[in-house]
Design a protein around this motif. Structure first.
Motif, mmCIF file in Angstrom:
data_model
loop_
_atom_site.group_PDB
_atom_site.id
_atom_site.type_symbol
_atom_site.label_atom_id
_atom_site.label_comp_id
_atom_site.label_asym_id
_atom_site.label_seq_id
_atom_site.Cartn_x
_atom_site.Cartn_y
_atom_site.Cartn_z
ATOM 1 N N GLU A 73 0.814 -1.226 0.000
ATOM 2 C CA GLU A 73 0.000 0.000 0.000
ATOM 3 C C GLU A 73 0.844 1.271 0.000
ATOM 4 O O GLU A 73 0.445 2.278 -0.617
ATOM 5 C CB GLU A 73 -0.927 0.000 1.216
ATOM 6 C CG GLU A 73 -2.061 -1.001 1.127
ATOM 7 C CD GLU A 73 -3.037 -0.887 2.279
ATOM 8 O OE1 GLU A 73 -4.254 -1.016 2.049
ATOM 9 O OE2 GLU A 73 -2.577 -0.666 3.424
ATOM 10 N N THR A 74 1.964 1.257 0.694
ATOM 11 C CA THR A 74 2.739 2.497 0.853
ATOM 12 C C THR A 74 3.910 2.636 -0.127
ATOM 13 O O THR A 74 4.394 3.735 -0.347
ATOM 14 C CB THR A 74 3.300 2.597 2.285
ATOM 15 O OG1 THR A 74 4.191 1.494 2.529
ATOM 16 C CG2 THR A 74 2.176 2.572 3.298
ATOM 17 N N VAL A 75 4.341 1.516 -0.703
ATOM 18 C CA VAL A 75 5.485 1.561 -1.613
ATOM 19 C C VAL A 75 5.106 1.168 -3.039
ATOM 20 O O VAL A 75 5.291 1.934 -3.987
ATOM 21 C CB VAL A 75 6.631 0.640 -1.117
ATOM 22 C CG1 VAL A 75 7.807 0.685 -2.098
ATOM 23 C CG2 VAL A 75 7.081 1.066 0.278
ATOM 24 N N GLU A 76 4.551 -0.044 -3.189
ATOM 25 C CA GLU A 76 4.271 -0.553 -4.530
ATOM 26 C C GLU A 76 3.121 0.177 -5.215
ATOM 27 O O GLU A 76 3.177 0.438 -6.420
ATOM 28 C CB GLU A 76 3.970 -2.058 -4.459
ATOM 29 C CG GLU A 76 5.133 -2.892 -3.964
ATOM 30 C CD GLU A 76 6.387 -2.710 -4.811
ATOM 31 O OE1 GLU A 76 6.253 -2.567 -6.040
ATOM 32 O OE2 GLU A 76 7.488 -2.694 -4.240
ATOM 33 N N ARG A 77 2.075 0.518 -4.473
ATOM 34 C CA ARG A 77 0.928 1.205 -5.083
ATOM 35 C C ARG A 77 1.323 2.568 -5.654
ATOM 36 O O ARG A 77 0.976 2.874 -6.810
ATOM 37 C CB ARG A 77 -0.194 1.347 -4.057
ATOM 38 C CG ARG A 77 -1.426 2.029 -4.606
ATOM 39 C CD ARG A 77 -2.470 2.186 -3.520
ATOM 40 N NE ARG A 77 -3.348 1.042 -3.424
ATOM 41 C CZ ARG A 77 -4.178 0.821 -2.402
ATOM 42 N NH1 ARG A 77 -4.198 1.667 -1.380
ATOM 43 N NH2 ARG A 77 -4.986 -0.217 -2.402
ATOM 44 N N PRO A 78 2.066 3.397 -4.901
ATOM 45 C CA PRO A 78 2.505 4.679 -5.481
ATOM 46 C C PRO A 78 3.421 4.493 -6.692
ATOM 47 O O PRO A 78 3.365 5.278 -7.642
ATOM 48 C CB PRO A 78 3.264 5.344 -4.320
ATOM 49 C CG PRO A 78 2.661 4.754 -3.095
ATOM 50 C CD PRO A 78 2.380 3.327 -3.455
ATOM 51 N N LYS A 79 4.269 3.455 -6.669
ATOM 52 C CA LYS A 79 5.152 3.192 -7.804
ATOM 53 C C LYS A 79 4.362 2.923 -9.073
ATOM 54 O O LYS A 79 4.662 3.464 -10.145
ATOM 55 C CB LYS A 79 6.048 1.972 -7.509
ATOM 56 C CG LYS A 79 7.256 2.253 -6.647
ATOM 57 C CD LYS A 79 8.095 0.984 -6.539
ATOM 58 C CE LYS A 79 9.328 1.204 -5.659
ATOM 59 N NZ LYS A 79 10.135 -0.038 -5.531
ATOM 60 N N ILE A 80 3.353 2.080 -8.962
ATOM 61 C CA ILE A 80 2.544 1.738 -10.136
ATOM 62 C C ILE A 80 1.735 2.939 -10.607
ATOM 63 O O ILE A 80 1.588 3.178 -11.807
ATOM 64 C CB ILE A 80 1.630 0.547 -9.823
ATOM 65 C CG1 ILE A 80 2.479 -0.717 -9.658
ATOM 66 C CG2 ILE A 80 0.604 0.343 -10.928
ATOM 67 C CD1 ILE A 80 1.685 -1.968 -9.398
ATOM 68 N N SER A 81 1.218 3.724 -9.668
ATOM 69 C CA SER A 81 0.469 4.928 -10.045
ATOM 70 C C SER A 81 1.364 5.893 -10.829
ATOM 71 O O SER A 81 0.937 6.495 -11.822
ATOM 72 C CB SER A 81 -0.078 5.628 -8.799
ATOM 73 O OG SER A 81 -1.019 4.813 -8.140
ATOM 74 N N ALA A 82 2.606 6.004 -10.382
ATOM 75 C CA ALA A 82 3.556 6.872 -11.066
ATOM 76 C C ALA A 82 3.877 6.332 -12.461
ATOM 77 O O ALA A 82 4.003 7.101 -13.428
ATOM 78 C CB ALA A 82 4.838 6.991 -10.245
ATOM 79 N N ALA A 83 4.006 5.015 -12.578
ATOM 80 C CA ALA A 83 4.302 4.394 -13.870
ATOM 81 C C ALA A 83 3.148 4.598 -14.849
ATOM 82 O O ALA A 83 3.364 4.848 -16.040
ATOM 83 C CB ALA A 83 4.575 2.909 -13.684
#
Length: 207
Positions: A73-83
Protein backbone atom coordinates in the motif's frame (compact mmCIF):
# COMPACT_ATOMS: atom_id res chain seq x y z
CA UNK A 1 -28.71 -21.61 5.00
CA UNK A 2 -31.25 -23.23 7.27
CA UNK A 3 -32.77 -26.66 7.36
CA UNK A 4 -35.83 -27.28 9.52
CA UNK A 5 -36.99 -30.68 10.73
CA UNK A 6 -39.63 -31.71 13.26
CA UNK A 7 -36.98 -33.69 15.10
CA UNK A 8 -33.95 -31.39 15.56
CA UNK A 9 -30.57 -33.10 15.47
CA UNK A 10 -26.98 -32.10 14.90
CA UNK A 11 -25.93 -32.01 11.27
CA UNK A 12 -22.26 -32.26 10.46
CA UNK A 13 -20.26 -33.41 7.45
CA UNK A 14 -19.83 -36.92 8.90
CA UNK A 15 -23.51 -37.69 9.48
CA UNK A 16 -24.55 -36.13 6.16
CA UNK A 17 -21.91 -38.09 4.27
CA UNK A 18 -23.19 -41.22 5.99
CA UNK A 19 -26.71 -40.57 4.80
CA UNK A 20 -25.54 -40.02 1.25
CA UNK A 21 -23.50 -43.23 1.24
CA UNK A 22 -26.47 -45.32 2.47
CA UNK A 23 -28.89 -43.79 0.00
CA UNK A 24 -31.50 -43.52 2.73
CA UNK A 25 -31.55 -43.17 6.48
CA UNK A 26 -33.60 -43.58 9.60
CA UNK A 27 -34.37 -39.85 9.42
CA UNK A 28 -36.45 -40.32 6.28
CA UNK A 29 -34.22 -38.81 3.60
CA UNK A 30 -35.42 -41.21 0.89
CA UNK A 31 -36.52 -38.93 -1.94
CA UNK A 32 -34.44 -37.24 -4.62
CA UNK A 33 -35.17 -33.76 -3.27
CA UNK A 34 -33.96 -34.81 0.16
CA UNK A 35 -30.75 -36.16 -1.32
CA UNK A 36 -30.26 -32.86 -3.13
CA UNK A 37 -30.67 -30.98 0.14
CA UNK A 38 -28.12 -33.23 1.80
CA UNK A 39 -25.58 -32.69 -0.95
CA UNK A 40 -26.07 -28.93 -0.59
CA UNK A 41 -25.70 -29.16 3.20
CA UNK A 42 -22.61 -31.34 2.95
CA UNK A 43 -20.83 -28.95 0.58
CA UNK A 44 -21.89 -25.93 2.63
CA UNK A 45 -20.72 -27.32 5.98
CA UNK A 46 -17.51 -28.66 4.49
CA UNK A 47 -16.73 -25.20 3.08
CA UNK A 48 -17.48 -23.52 6.42
CA UNK A 49 -15.23 -26.01 8.22
CA UNK A 50 -12.35 -25.39 5.80
CA UNK A 51 -12.76 -21.60 5.98
CA UNK A 52 -12.77 -21.75 9.79
CA UNK A 53 -9.52 -23.76 9.82
CA UNK A 54 -7.92 -21.39 7.31
CA UNK A 55 -8.63 -18.42 9.57
CA UNK A 56 -6.24 -19.64 12.27
CA UNK A 57 -2.59 -18.64 12.03
CA UNK A 58 0.49 -17.98 14.12
CA UNK A 59 1.36 -14.50 15.40
CA UNK A 60 4.48 -14.58 13.25
CA UNK A 61 2.44 -15.33 10.14
CA UNK A 62 -0.01 -12.54 10.99
CA UNK A 63 2.81 -10.02 11.36
CA UNK A 64 4.28 -11.05 8.00
CA UNK A 65 0.95 -10.46 6.29
CA UNK A 66 0.61 -7.06 7.93
CA UNK A 67 4.13 -6.10 6.80
CA UNK A 68 3.42 -7.22 3.25
CA UNK A 69 0.16 -5.25 3.15
CA UNK A 70 1.92 -2.12 4.37
CA UNK A 71 4.65 -2.54 1.75
CA UNK A 72 2.14 -2.95 -1.06
CA UNK A 73 0.00 0.00 0.00
CA UNK A 74 2.74 2.50 0.85
CA UNK A 75 5.49 1.56 -1.61
CA UNK A 76 4.27 -0.55 -4.53
CA UNK A 77 0.93 1.20 -5.08
CA UNK A 78 2.50 4.68 -5.48
CA UNK A 79 5.15 3.19 -7.80
CA UNK A 80 2.54 1.74 -10.14
CA UNK A 81 0.47 4.93 -10.05
CA UNK A 82 3.56 6.87 -11.07
CA UNK A 83 4.30 4.39 -13.87
CA UNK A 84 0.74 4.74 -15.19
CA UNK A 85 0.95 8.53 -15.14
CA UNK A 86 4.30 8.46 -16.94
CA UNK A 87 3.00 6.09 -19.61
CA UNK A 88 -0.15 8.18 -20.08
CA UNK A 89 1.97 11.27 -20.77
CA UNK A 90 3.51 9.51 -23.76
CA UNK A 91 0.40 9.95 -25.88
CA UNK A 92 -1.92 7.52 -27.67
CA UNK A 93 -3.02 4.94 -25.08
CA UNK A 94 -4.42 2.56 -27.71
CA UNK A 95 -0.89 1.66 -28.82
CA UNK A 96 0.92 2.25 -25.57
CA UNK A 97 2.36 -1.07 -24.35
CA UNK A 98 3.87 0.53 -21.25
CA UNK A 99 0.49 1.87 -20.20
CA UNK A 100 -1.20 -1.50 -20.71
CA UNK A 101 1.50 -3.28 -18.72
CA UNK A 102 1.27 -0.77 -15.87
CA UNK A 103 -2.53 -1.05 -15.72
CA UNK A 104 -2.30 -4.84 -15.66
CA UNK A 105 0.25 -4.67 -12.86
CA UNK A 106 -2.04 -2.33 -10.97
CA UNK A 107 -4.92 -4.76 -11.28
CA UNK A 108 -2.83 -7.64 -9.94
CA UNK A 109 -1.55 -5.48 -7.09
CA UNK A 110 -5.05 -4.44 -6.03
CA UNK A 111 -6.18 -8.06 -6.13
CA UNK A 112 -3.34 -9.03 -3.81
CA UNK A 113 -4.09 -6.12 -1.46
CA UNK A 114 -7.77 -7.07 -1.27
CA UNK A 115 -6.87 -10.71 -0.65
CA UNK A 116 -4.51 -9.76 2.17
CA UNK A 117 -7.12 -7.51 3.76
CA UNK A 118 -9.66 -10.34 3.70
CA UNK A 119 -7.24 -12.86 5.22
CA UNK A 120 -6.14 -10.41 7.91
CA UNK A 121 -9.71 -9.45 8.78
CA UNK A 122 -10.66 -13.12 9.22
CA UNK A 123 -7.45 -14.12 11.00
CA UNK A 124 -7.58 -15.73 14.42
CA UNK A 125 -4.17 -15.75 16.09
CA UNK A 126 -3.43 -18.97 17.92
CA UNK A 127 -2.05 -18.75 21.45
CA UNK A 128 0.94 -21.03 20.98
CA UNK A 129 1.34 -21.43 24.74
CA UNK A 130 -1.90 -23.41 24.74
CA UNK A 131 -0.97 -25.79 21.92
CA UNK A 132 -1.20 -29.47 22.76
CA UNK A 133 0.62 -32.43 21.31
CA UNK A 134 -1.71 -35.27 22.25
CA UNK A 135 -3.14 -35.21 18.73
CA UNK A 136 -2.27 -33.43 15.47
CA UNK A 137 -3.61 -29.90 15.10
CA UNK A 138 -2.69 -26.75 13.22
CA UNK A 139 0.78 -25.37 14.07
CA UNK A 140 1.98 -28.80 15.21
CA UNK A 141 5.24 -30.19 13.82
CA UNK A 142 4.59 -33.80 12.87
CA UNK A 143 7.25 -36.43 12.28
CA UNK A 144 5.99 -39.13 9.91
CA UNK A 145 7.12 -42.46 8.54
CA UNK A 146 6.02 -43.97 5.25
CA UNK A 147 4.80 -47.41 6.28
CA UNK A 148 5.70 -48.94 2.91
CA UNK A 149 9.31 -47.81 2.49
CA UNK A 150 10.25 -46.51 5.95
CA UNK A 151 11.05 -43.01 4.65
CA UNK A 152 10.75 -40.33 7.33
CA UNK A 153 9.58 -36.75 6.85
CA UNK A 154 8.60 -33.84 9.06
CA UNK A 155 5.97 -31.21 8.33
CA UNK A 156 4.55 -28.27 10.25
CA UNK A 157 0.84 -27.72 9.59
CA UNK A 158 0.09 -24.05 9.03
CA UNK A 159 -2.55 -21.80 7.52
CA UNK A 160 -2.85 -21.41 3.76
CA UNK A 161 -1.06 -18.04 3.81
CA UNK A 162 1.92 -19.40 5.81
CA UNK A 163 2.56 -22.50 3.70
CA UNK A 164 6.16 -22.85 2.48
CA UNK A 165 7.24 -26.29 1.32
CA UNK A 166 10.94 -25.36 1.37
CA UNK A 167 10.60 -24.73 5.11
CA UNK A 168 8.58 -27.89 5.63
CA UNK A 169 5.36 -25.93 6.24
CA UNK A 170 2.28 -27.37 4.56
CA UNK A 171 -1.17 -25.84 4.32
CA UNK A 172 -3.84 -27.24 6.61
CA UNK A 173 -5.94 -27.71 3.46
CA UNK A 174 -3.55 -30.14 1.76
CA UNK A 175 -4.54 -33.83 1.59
CA UNK A 176 -1.66 -34.77 3.90
CA UNK A 177 -2.62 -32.25 6.58
CA UNK A 178 -6.31 -33.11 6.35
CA UNK A 179 -5.49 -36.78 6.79
CA UNK A 180 -3.29 -36.08 9.82
CA UNK A 181 -5.58 -33.78 11.81
CA UNK A 182 -6.74 -35.51 14.99
CA UNK A 183 -4.29 -38.39 14.67
CA UNK A 184 -2.16 -39.44 17.66
CA UNK A 185 1.35 -40.85 17.94
CA UNK A 186 1.27 -44.40 16.61
CA UNK A 187 -1.78 -43.81 14.43
CA UNK A 188 -1.56 -44.49 10.70
CA UNK A 189 -3.15 -42.01 8.32
CA UNK A 190 -4.29 -43.10 4.89
CA UNK A 191 -3.57 -40.21 2.54
CA UNK A 192 -4.91 -39.96 -0.99
CA UNK A 193 -2.35 -38.45 -3.34
CA UNK A 194 -2.24 -38.20 -7.16
CA UNK A 195 -0.11 -41.37 -7.28
CA UNK A 196 -2.61 -43.32 -5.17
CA UNK A 197 -2.89 -44.02 -1.45
CA UNK A 198 -0.01 -43.79 1.03
CA UNK A 199 0.03 -44.82 4.67
CA UNK A 200 1.88 -42.49 7.03
CA UNK A 201 2.55 -43.37 10.65
CA UNK A 202 2.63 -40.52 13.17
CA UNK A 203 5.98 -40.91 14.94
CA UNK A 204 6.07 -37.68 16.97
CA UNK A 205 4.04 -34.51 17.52
CA UNK A 206 5.63 -31.27 18.73
CA UNK A 207 5.51 -27.50 18.23
Amino acid sequence: FKYVTKQPFMLDTHCIKGYLCKGKSERGFQHADHVGILFCLYDHLKQLKEENIMAYMSEEGYKKLMAELKELETVERPKISAAIAEARDKGDLSENAEYDAAKEAQGLLEMRINKLKTVIADAKIIDESKLKTDSVQILNKVELKNVKNGMKMTYTIVSESEANLKEGKISVNTPIAQGLLGKKVGDIAEIKVPQGMINLEVVNISF
